[in-house]
Design a protein around this motif. Structure first.
Motif, mmCIF file in Angstrom:
data_model
loop_
_atom_site.group_PDB
_atom_site.id
_atom_site.type_symbol
_atom_site.label_atom_id
_atom_site.label_comp_id
_atom_site.label_asym_id
_atom_site.label_seq_id
_atom_site.Cartn_x
_atom_site.Cartn_y
_atom_site.Cartn_z
ATOM 1 N N ASN A 53 23.273 -8.464 -41.293
ATOM 2 C CA ASN A 53 24.045 -9.637 -41.697
ATOM 3 C C ASN A 53 25.548 -9.370 -41.688
ATOM 4 N N THR A 54 25.952 -8.268 -41.045
ATOM 5 C CA THR A 54 27.366 -7.936 -40.941
ATOM 6 C C THR A 54 27.730 -7.675 -39.486
ATOM 7 N N LEU A 55 28.810 -8.307 -39.045
ATOM 8 C CA LEU A 55 29.385 -8.026 -37.739
ATOM 9 C C LEU A 55 30.722 -7.338 -37.965
ATOM 10 N N ILE A 56 31.027 -6.374 -37.122
ATOM 11 C CA ILE A 56 32.326 -5.726 -37.152
ATOM 12 C C ILE A 56 33.131 -6.329 -36.009
ATOM 13 N N MET A 57 34.256 -6.926 -36.348
ATOM 14 C CA MET A 57 35.112 -7.562 -35.343
ATOM 15 C C MET A 57 36.357 -6.725 -35.128
ATOM 16 N N THR A 58 36.743 -6.611 -33.856
ATOM 17 C CA THR A 58 37.967 -5.913 -33.486
ATOM 18 C C THR A 58 38.487 -6.534 -32.203
ATOM 19 N N ILE A 59 39.685 -6.151 -31.803
ATOM 20 C CA ILE A 59 40.220 -6.703 -30.557
ATOM 21 C C ILE A 59 39.826 -5.816 -29.385
ATOM 22 N N SER A 60 39.662 -6.440 -28.244
ATOM 23 C CA SER A 60 39.413 -5.698 -27.010
ATOM 24 C C SER A 60 40.719 -5.058 -26.565
ATOM 25 N N PRO A 61 40.666 -3.798 -26.143
ATOM 26 C CA PRO A 61 41.899 -3.176 -25.660
ATOM 27 C C PRO A 61 42.309 -3.660 -24.265
ATOM 28 N N TRP A 62 41.439 -4.396 -23.580
ATOM 29 C CA TRP A 62 41.724 -4.798 -22.202
ATOM 30 C C TRP A 62 41.927 -6.289 -22.010
ATOM 31 N N ASP A 63 41.287 -7.096 -22.813
ATOM 32 C CA ASP A 63 41.346 -8.546 -22.621
ATOM 33 C C ASP A 63 41.805 -9.215 -23.905
ATOM 34 N N ARG A 64 42.220 -10.451 -23.794
ATOM 35 C CA ARG A 64 42.621 -11.211 -24.985
ATOM 36 C C ARG A 64 41.387 -11.860 -25.602
ATOM 37 N N GLY A 95 27.365 -13.185 -25.020
ATOM 38 C CA GLY A 95 26.530 -12.045 -25.378
ATOM 39 C C GLY A 95 26.592 -11.018 -24.268
ATOM 40 N N LEU A 96 27.007 -9.794 -24.610
ATOM 41 C CA LEU A 96 27.174 -8.737 -23.603
ATOM 42 C C LEU A 96 26.385 -7.490 -23.976
ATOM 43 N N GLY A 97 25.130 -7.674 -24.304
ATOM 44 C CA GLY A 97 24.286 -6.526 -24.617
ATOM 45 C C GLY A 97 24.508 -6.030 -26.029
ATOM 46 N N ASN A 98 25.356 -5.013 -26.181
ATOM 47 C CA ASN A 98 25.561 -4.404 -27.493
ATOM 48 C C ASN A 98 26.618 -5.102 -28.340
ATOM 49 N N LYS A 99 27.266 -6.139 -27.791
ATOM 50 C CA LYS A 99 28.316 -6.830 -28.544
ATOM 51 C C LYS A 99 28.445 -8.274 -28.095
ATOM 52 N N LEU A 100 29.178 -9.022 -28.909
ATOM 53 C CA LEU A 100 29.586 -10.374 -28.550
ATOM 54 C C LEU A 100 31.069 -10.329 -28.215
ATOM 55 N N GLU A 101 31.480 -11.164 -27.269
ATOM 56 C CA GLU A 101 32.906 -11.366 -27.012
ATOM 57 C C GLU A 101 33.241 -12.778 -27.437
ATOM 58 N N LEU A 102 34.364 -12.924 -28.129
ATOM 59 C CA LEU A 102 34.832 -14.220 -28.599
ATOM 60 C C LEU A 102 36.168 -14.507 -27.932
ATOM 61 N N TRP A 103 36.234 -15.638 -27.218
ATOM 62 C CA TRP A 103 37.413 -16.015 -26.445
ATOM 63 C C TRP A 103 37.887 -17.395 -26.860
ATOM 64 N N ASP A 104 39.187 -17.614 -26.798
ATOM 65 C CA ASP A 104 39.710 -18.968 -26.853
ATOM 66 C C ASP A 104 39.169 -19.698 -25.635
ATOM 67 N N ASP A 105 38.674 -20.912 -25.828
ATOM 68 C CA ASP A 105 38.025 -21.656 -24.751
ATOM 69 C C ASP A 105 38.929 -21.830 -23.531
ATOM 70 N N GLN A 106 40.181 -22.194 -23.724
ATOM 71 C CA GLN A 106 41.077 -22.413 -22.583
ATOM 72 C C GLN A 106 41.365 -21.110 -21.834
ATOM 73 N N VAL A 107 41.573 -20.031 -22.583
ATOM 74 C CA VAL A 107 41.804 -18.727 -21.945
ATOM 75 C C VAL A 107 40.567 -18.332 -21.147
ATOM 76 N N TRP A 108 39.386 -18.523 -21.747
ATOM 77 C CA TRP A 108 38.140 -18.177 -21.058
ATOM 78 C C TRP A 108 37.974 -18.997 -19.777
ATOM 79 N N GLN A 109 38.200 -20.296 -19.847
ATOM 80 C CA GLN A 109 38.032 -21.152 -18.664
ATOM 81 C C GLN A 109 38.937 -20.679 -17.522
#
Length: 152
Positions: free
Chosen positions: A32-43, A112-126
């Motif tokens: 019931n806990t996720l650890i969130m951090t920033i990606s060193p390569w992407d926004r 969903g990327l296997g061992n983690k989730l990636e969270l993106w701003d929708d416009q940046v992702w598009q």
């Protein structure tokens, strides 16, 4: 563990409703806990289930302290790591500082990327997805050789 794409909206309090299929996977593992951090390569923000994060954490701590690149990796990934608990409704409060660093406002993409989730701003992702798909189709993407080797 995680795979797929979902578009969600962050509420005015900064909470993200974790998509049901991801909540079910977490619940089945009693996480019931996720650890969130920033990606060193992407926004974007990386979100790891606690057991997966513990593996990442151990790898980062094993890096040599005298190595400047290792120190920078620790600063970026460990320094921004935040424990985030799912509430009773399956929502997670996304740290405001992380959201601001990667530009996430309201509409958010959860990958969903296997061992983690990636969270993106929708416009940046598009925008980025369109660029990547164009590069892959043209054979100019850095990943083109990797994808070709998989015979997908």
């Amino acid at each position: 563990m995680f795979r797929g794409f979902n578009a969600v909206t962050i509420d005015v309090k900064g909470r993200l409703a974790v998509p049901a299929r991801f909540r079910e996977l977490l619940g089945a593992r009693d996480v019931n806990t996720l650890i969130m951090t920033i990606s060193p390569w992407d926004r974007c923000i990386w979100a790891y289930a606690l057991p997966e994060w513990e593996e990442i954490d151990a790898k980062l701590h094993a890096l040599p302290a005298a190595d400047p690149e290792a120190r920078m990796a620790k600063r970026v990934v460990l320094g921004h790591a935040t424990d985030c608990a799912l509430d009773a409704q399956g929502r997670i409060l996304m740290p405001q500082e992380l959201r601001e660093l990667v530009g996430i406002d309201r509409r958010t993409v959860v990958l969903g990327l296997g061992n983690k989730l990636e969270l993106w701003d929708d416009q940046v992702w598009q925008r980025r997805r369109g660029e990547w798909l164009t590069e892959v189709a043209a054979g100019t993407a850095p990943t083109s050789a990797v994808l070709a080797s998989l015979s997908l």
